[in-house]
Every structure is written in C-alpha cells, then in structure tokens.
Design a protein around this motif. Sequence first.
Motif, mmCIF file in Angstrom:
data_model
loop_
_atom_site.group_PDB
_atom_site.id
_atom_site.type_symbol
_atom_site.label_atom_id
_atom_site.label_comp_id
_atom_site.label_asym_id
_atom_site.label_seq_id
_atom_site.Cartn_x
_atom_site.Cartn_y
_atom_site.Cartn_z
ATOM 1 N N ALA A 142 0.819 -1.217 0.000
ATOM 2 C CA ALA A 142 0.000 0.000 0.000
ATOM 3 C C ALA A 142 0.850 1.263 0.000
ATOM 4 N N ALA A 143 2.055 1.176 0.561
ATOM 5 C CA ALA A 143 2.943 2.341 0.627
ATOM 6 C C ALA A 143 3.724 2.554 -0.660
ATOM 7 N N ALA A 144 3.706 1.563 -1.557
ATOM 8 C CA ALA A 144 4.498 1.631 -2.784
ATOM 9 C C ALA A 144 3.775 2.416 -3.864
ATOM 10 N N GLY A 145 4.544 2.918 -4.807
ATOM 11 C CA GLY A 145 4.019 3.673 -5.934
ATOM 12 C C GLY A 145 5.065 4.640 -6.433
ATOM 13 N N PRO A 146 4.866 5.215 -7.606
ATOM 14 C CA PRO A 146 5.867 6.149 -8.141
ATOM 15 C C PRO A 146 6.024 7.359 -7.230
ATOM 16 N N GLY A 147 7.276 7.672 -6.917
ATOM 17 C CA GLY A 147 7.564 8.806 -6.043
ATOM 18 C C GLY A 147 7.744 8.432 -4.589
ATOM 19 N N ALA A 148 7.264 7.252 -4.196
ATOM 20 C CA ALA A 148 7.509 6.786 -2.827
ATOM 21 C C ALA A 148 8.977 6.413 -2.685
ATOM 22 N N ARG A 149 9.435 6.335 -1.452
ATOM 23 C CA ARG A 149 10.824 5.951 -1.197
ATOM 24 C C ARG A 149 10.880 4.596 -0.491
ATOM 25 N N ILE A 150 12.031 3.954 -0.612
ATOM 26 C CA ILE A 150 12.223 2.651 0.031
ATOM 27 C C ILE A 150 11.908 2.739 1.520
ATOM 28 N N GLY A 151 12.309 3.832 2.158
ATOM 29 C CA GLY A 151 12.043 3.993 3.582
ATOM 30 C C GLY A 151 10.567 4.010 3.913
ATOM 31 N N ASP A 152 9.737 4.483 2.986
ATOM 32 C CA ASP A 152 8.289 4.488 3.213
ATOM 33 C C ASP A 152 7.760 3.062 3.322
ATOM 34 N N LEU A 153 8.241 2.186 2.439
ATOM 35 C CA LEU A 153 7.825 0.779 2.462
ATOM 36 C C LEU A 153 8.343 0.098 3.725
ATOM 37 N N ALA A 154 9.615 0.340 4.032
ATOM 38 C CA ALA A 154 10.219 -0.284 5.207
ATOM 39 C C ALA A 154 9.496 0.146 6.484
ATOM 40 N N HIS A 155 9.149 1.427 6.554
ATOM 41 C CA HIS A 155 8.449 1.939 7.723
ATOM 42 C C HIS A 155 7.066 1.309 7.852
ATOM 43 N N ALA A 156 6.356 1.180 6.741
ATOM 44 C CA ALA A 156 5.020 0.593 6.772
ATOM 45 C C ALA A 156 5.077 -0.862 7.223
#
Length: 257
Positions: A142-156
């Motif tokens: 859900a956190a993934a998508g264009p413009g998101a960062r790896i840290g966003d996914l890791a944090h989620a």
Amino acid sequence: MIEILSPARLALARETGALVAEILHTMKERATVGTNLLEIDAWTKQMIGEAGATSCYVDYAPSFGRGPFGHHICTGVNDAVLHGLPHDRELADGDLLSLDLAVSLGGVAADAAISFVVGDTRDPADLALIEATERALEAGIAAAGPGARIGDLAHAIGTVLTQAGHEVNTDFGGHGIGSTMHQDPHVPNIGRPGRGFVLRPGLMLALEPWVMADTAELVTDADGWTLRSATGCRTAHTEHTVAITQDGVEVMTARRP
C-alpha cells in the motif's frame, strides 16, 4: 544494480509471477501430514520444468550460503524461517511451513513466499504470527508507488510487525528483482519514511516480511543454508513480487483465478 523494466519485460514478469503463485499454492494443497519435504522439492522441479522455466535456486551460491543451493524451493518448518534446505523430513500435524520460491521465465524472475499450518492442529499463536507478516506485506504494498521511497515501504512493514510485538531482524529483507533474482535496492523490514531510493515505474521489488515469535537473532544449520530462530521459537515468512506502475503498484505474484 537497479533495473528498470520495459512494458514488454513487465508483461513477461506477469507470466513468471503467475507461475510462481500457481506452484506455491499447488504445493500448499499437497503439503499434508506425512508429506516429505523432498517430495515438495521434486513436485516443484516438475512444475518448473513443465512450464519451460528455470529455478533461481539450484545454482544459487551467494557468499552467505554453502552453495550451490541445489534444490528448487525453500522449505522452512517451525523455527526455520529463511533459506530452508529441503531434506528427508515428513510433515507432522501442526507444523508451521514456509515455502519460498523464485523462478525465471522468459528471462524475467519472480519471487514469493507463503506460510501456513499443516494438518488440523492450529495454534492461535502460529496463526497470529502468519497474519502479522501478511498484514505487514499488505502495508508495504500500500505504501508503494511512483515517487515513494524505500524507507516508506520499510516503515510501513516495520510498523505492523513491531505493533504486533515482534523484534525485526535487518540482516535479510526485500530486494530488487528483474533479469536476476536478487538486485538493488535492498528493502529492510523496518525503516524511516522519506528516505532511500525513489521508486519509479518499471522497478520491480520483492517485499518479504518475516518474523520470529520471541527473538530477532538467527542461527545457521549445519547444512550452511537453513536459518532458524536462535531460541527455537516459531517463525513466519510472506512475500510478493510487485511492480511500480505509472499510477500505483501491481502484485505480480498474486494467484490468478
């Protein structure tokens, strides 16, 4: 290497992902009380061959393993969570089994993992462990998508796992995937949002939350491959390969109807 796949290569990846999903769910149906781990490996080999695909594991020989792996699927039972080397062991009622599979078809790889309980005896703690990894994977997607960062996914991912009461090991996590199984960027299962590589269309990632019930420490079996919880506690592992698209994210290893 960070690889960006063309639309044509992503179309191939969908076929690879569908094959991975079909094999994993077929193995889940066949993994009953009394099934031998070597039977699961043999059935996987047969399905890979019939599809004209190639195992990513047979010749896999990274620095952390005692390679080559020499088998077609990872089979982790109970306290074995990663890189479970299939061996002569029959499944028992109540075993928690994790299956991890990566294959290449048409020159594009896909990687996924599932965890489930064998037989009729189902410990609620085991089901909660599995469910935590599944929810963490959903959060990462859900956190993934264009413009998101790896840290966003890791944090989620990490937020779900830690809120479920688990320590998070950072030795192994998700990764880029494309023409080869393991690529950059590394996707840890815990992290800080707003940091790391910016996701762009054409990037594929294998996201793989995994946890151990009461520890974050791993030990390696004498086989040089199988990683177990240091305390002997139960473990679970869930994984999907996803592709970043122009307007979101696509799960490549979702099972087709």
